[in-house]
Design an enzyme around this catalytic site. Structure first.
Site, PDB file in Angstrom:
ATOM      1  N   ARG A  66       0.604  -1.095   0.127  1.00 31.60           N
ATOM      2  CA  ARG A  66       0.010   0.162  -0.104  1.00 31.60           C
ATOM      3  C   ARG A  66       0.889   1.299  -0.025  1.00 31.60           C
ATOM      4  O   ARG A  66       0.921   1.966  -0.804  1.00 31.60           O
ATOM      5  CB  ARG A  66      -0.873  -0.009   1.277  1.00 31.60           C
ATOM      6  CG  ARG A  66      -2.128   0.845   1.028  1.00 31.60           C
ATOM      7  CD  ARG A  66      -2.022   2.531   1.345  1.00 31.60           C
ATOM      8  NE  ARG A  66      -1.473   2.642   2.753  1.00 31.60           N
ATOM      9  CZ  ARG A  66      -0.842   3.927   2.980  1.00 31.60           C
ATOM     10  NH1 ARG A  66      -0.875   4.779   2.149  1.00 31.60           N
ATOM     11  NH2 ARG A  66      -0.237   3.882   4.341  1.00 31.60           N
ATOM     12  N   ASP A  67       1.637   1.553   1.195  1.00 26.78           N
ATOM     13  CA  ASP A  67       2.196   2.831   1.105  1.00 26.78           C
ATOM     14  C   ASP A  67       3.587   2.821   0.128  1.00 26.78           C
ATOM     15  O   ASP A  67       3.861   3.922  -0.260  1.00 26.78           O
ATOM     16  CB  ASP A  67       2.900   3.097   2.750  1.00 26.78           C
ATOM     17  CG  ASP A  67       3.264   4.206   2.978  1.00 26.78           C
ATOM     18  OD1 ASP A  67       2.758   5.451   2.236  1.00 26.78           O
ATOM     19  OD2 ASP A  67       3.906   4.604   4.166  1.00 26.78           O
TER      20      ASP A  67
ATOM     21  N   HIS B 173       9.547   6.755   8.443  1.00 27.81           N
ATOM     22  CA  HIS B 173      10.252   6.834   7.053  1.00 27.81           C
ATOM     23  C   HIS B 173      11.667   7.208   7.354  1.00 27.81           C
ATOM     24  O   HIS B 173      12.173   7.633   8.289  1.00 27.81           O
ATOM     25  CB  HIS B 173       9.476   7.995   6.315  1.00 27.81           C
ATOM     26  CG  HIS B 173       8.393   7.608   5.762  1.00 27.81           C
ATOM     27  ND1 HIS B 173       7.995   7.639   4.280  1.00 27.81           N
ATOM     28  CD2 HIS B 173       7.162   7.227   6.384  1.00 27.81           C
ATOM     29  CE1 HIS B 173       6.881   7.090   4.023  1.00 27.81           C
ATOM     30  NE2 HIS B 173       6.225   6.661   5.188  1.00 27.81           N
TER      31      HIS B 173
ATOM     32  N   CYS C 285       7.113   9.922   0.203  1.00 34.55           N
ATOM     33  CA  CYS C 285       6.196  11.025   0.518  1.00 34.55           C
ATOM     34  C   CYS C 285       6.130  11.905  -0.505  1.00 34.55           C
ATOM     35  O   CYS C 285       7.147  12.513  -0.844  1.00 34.55           O
ATOM     36  CB  CYS C 285       6.522  11.678   1.931  1.00 34.55           C
ATOM     37  SG  CYS C 285       5.547  13.013   2.257  1.00 34.55           S
TER      38      CYS C 285
END
Lengths: 306, 306
Positions: free
Chosen positions: B14-15, B209, B240
Site C-alpha cells: 500500500r504505502d 520513514h 512521501c
C-alpha cells in the site's frame, strides 16, 4: 535547559584516506582538515605514523602534523602510532596526541601485525607509557571490540579486560571500535554499560562503521548509555584494510544531524560538513556521503559530483 | 532467556506502491505479498480503498483483498480506508481489518483532504465506530505526528489528544507516523513515553520513514521505549509526495536485521526479504533496498538489478 555537548573526532584524514586507491597530496589533506575545522570540527585524527612502505598514503605524516599545528593551533590533533618507533616519529614531528590500536582477538592481531594478543597488548602498553613520559595526550583503540571477522563475537569480558589494561597503561581515552560495522544497538548498550562500570564514562569514546546501515542506531544506543565522545568520518569515507567486509565509517554528518535534532550540541555546522564532503569527492573522484546526504543536499542546495 | 517478539506490518503493497509511477498489475501485487508471506511476514497493509480516480494504483483493492484472503488465510491483512464509503467498499470485499489516517495538523488536512482538523477527526471517529459495529479489526494512524511539512514541529499534546480520540472511537491499534521522515530518536522517545502514559503500549505501533537516514535509529529508540509493533516496507519502497526523491519507508530488512541482531524475534527471514526486494525491483524496474542492502546482498549472494 543547557544542552549537553558531544565531542566528535573526525577520522576521515586518517581512517578515511588510508586505504584509498587514489594518492592524496599533502595539500589535499590539509585542505580537507581546513574545511572540517571551518565547519566547526574541533578534533581530528590527522594521520598515522605507520611504515610508509606499508601505507604510502601516510608517508607525509610528519609534514601534515607540522603544518596543521602551525595553521590550526586550536584544533585537537590525534595521530595513530603502531609502536614506540612510530611514537618517536610522531613526537619528533610535534604531535601533541597519539593513539594506539589494540585488536581484541588473537587472529586479528596475527593477521594484522603478526603478533599474538599478549605481544600486541605489551606493545600498546609500552607505547602508551612512553607517550605519557613524553607528556603526550593518549588514546587507545580496542579494535574489533564487537565482532572479529575471523573469530566471530568477541567476549565482553575480553573487551573490558583490554580496555582496563590500556587505561592502566596510561590511555586517557579508550575508544571502543566496531571495526567491521557488525554491532547492533543492544550489543552497544551492553558493552558500554560494562565498560562504564570499569572506568569513568567520560574516558570512553565509540568508533562505529556503517557496513550494515546500523551506524546511527548504534550511535544512539551509545548516547543513551552515556557516551559523549565519538569518532566519525565526514562523508562516511573509510574502511579497514585488514578486516574483510568493512565498509565506511559512520558519517560525521549523520551523527551531527541525529545528535543536534535530539538536543545535543556538537558545535558543527551541517552545511560546512557538506562543503567538506564536496571537497573530499573532488579529491577521491567519486560520490561520498552518509545516509543523510541525499536529504542534506536537498536541504542546503548542494550538488553531488556525478 | 525467552526472546521478545516484535510484530512487523509490511506496508509495501500500500504505502510502498501507491505513489509509484509504474502501474503494477494485480498479479504483481499478489506475488509481492506471497513472497513477503514466504519470508515470514505475518501482517501486511495490502491496499487502500481510496477513490480509484485519485489513486489509480489502488483501483483493484477489492480484488486484491478477495484473492489474498483466499490464498493466504492466515496472513493479517490491513486495508486503508479514507472514510465511511471506503469502509463499506472494504467490508464488501471481505476485508477483516481497516485503518484510518488522521493527520495531526490543520494545514496537512486542508491540503490533503480539504477538511480542517476537527472535520477530519470526526470522519475518522465515525469510520472507526462503524468499523467496530461491523466487527472489523481497526487501526488509526496519527500522521505527521512529529513534524508537519507545512506547520513544522507538531505539539506533543496534540498528538496525545488525537491518539486518545482515536482510541476512544474504537481504534484497537494506534500508529504514530513520522510521515515525512523528520523525526530524531530523542523525539521518538519523548512521544512514546507520553503516549504510553495515555494507553497501553501494546496498542501502539510506529510508522517511520528513512528520509534523513535515521529510520533505524528511530526504530531503536521506539524499541527501547517499549514499542513492539512497527510498520516497515520491504526494500524501503515508498516515499512521501511532499519530498520527491526522498528515501522511502523504513526498510523491513533494516528493521529485521537490527531487531534480530539485538535479540528480538521477528519470525522473518532476511534471505526471504531479499527475494521480495528482488521481485519488487522487477516490478518497478529500478534498484530498491534499505540501508543494509549492500551488506545483505554480499551476505546472501543476491545480485541487485542493474
Amino acid at each position: 535547559m543547557e544542552q549537553e555537548t558531544i565531542v566528535i573526532t573526525d577520522v576521515a584524514p586518517r581512517d578515511g584516506l588510508q586505504n584509498q586507491a587514489v594518492a592524496i597530496s599533502t595539500e589535499g589533506k590539509l585542505e580537507l582538515v581546513r574545511r572540517l575545522a571551518a565547519a566547526g570540527v574541533r578534533s581530528v585524527e590527522a594521520t598515522s605514523f605507520v611504515s610508509p612502505r606499508a601505507v604510502p598514503q601516510m608517508a607525509d605524516a610528519a609534514d601534515v602534523v607540522a603544518r596543521l599545528r602551525g595553521e590550526l593551533p586550536d584544533l585537537r590533533l590525534s595521530t595513530l602510532v603502531p609502536n614506540r618507533k612510530g611514537l618517536e616519529r610522531a613526537h619528533a614531528a610535534g604531535a601533541p596526541e597519539i593513539a594506539v590500536v589494540l585488536s581484541a582477538t588473537e587472529t586479528m592481531n596475527l593477521r594484522n601485525i603478526n603478533m599474538d594478543l599478549a605481544q600486541a597488548t605489551a606493545v600498546s602498553e609500552e607505547t602508551l607509557a612512553h607517550a605519557r613520559e613524553l607528556g603526550l595526550r593518549t588514546r587507545a583503540y580496542v579494535a574489533v571490540a564487537f565482532v572479529c571477522p575471523f573469530e566471530g563475537e568477541v567476549p565482553l569480558s575480553t573487551v573490558v579486560r583490554l580496555a582496563q589494561r590500556m587505561r592502566e597503561a596510561g590511555a586517557q581515552e579508550i575508544v571502543i571500535a566496531d571495526t567491521i560495522g557488525a554491532a547492533a544497538p543492544a550489543g552497544v548498550k551492553a558493552r558500554i554499560a560494562a565498560l562504564a562500570d570499569t572506568f569513568e564514562i567520560d574516558r570512553l569514546a565509540v568508533h562505529l562503521h556503517d557496513t550494515r546501515g546500523l551506524g546511527a542506531a548504534n550511535a544512539w544506543a551509545a548516547l543513551e548509555a552515556g557516551v559523549r565522545r565519538f569518532d566519525a568520518s565526514v562523508g562516511g569515507i573509510g574502511g579497514c584494510p585488514f578486516a574483510p567486509g568493512a565498509a565506511g565509517n559512520l558519517a560525521t554528518e549523520d551523527l551531527v544531524l541525529m545528535a543536534e535534532q535530539s538536543g545535543f550540541a556538537t558545535g558543527i555546522a551541517l552545511e560546512g560538513l557538506l562543503d567538506a564532503v564536496g571537497y573530499a569527492e573532488s579529491l577521491l573522484g567519486r560520490p561520498l556521503g552518509g545516509r543523510s546526504s541525499a536529504w542534506l543536499r536537498r536541504r542546503y542546495g548542494a550538488e553531488p559530483v556525478t
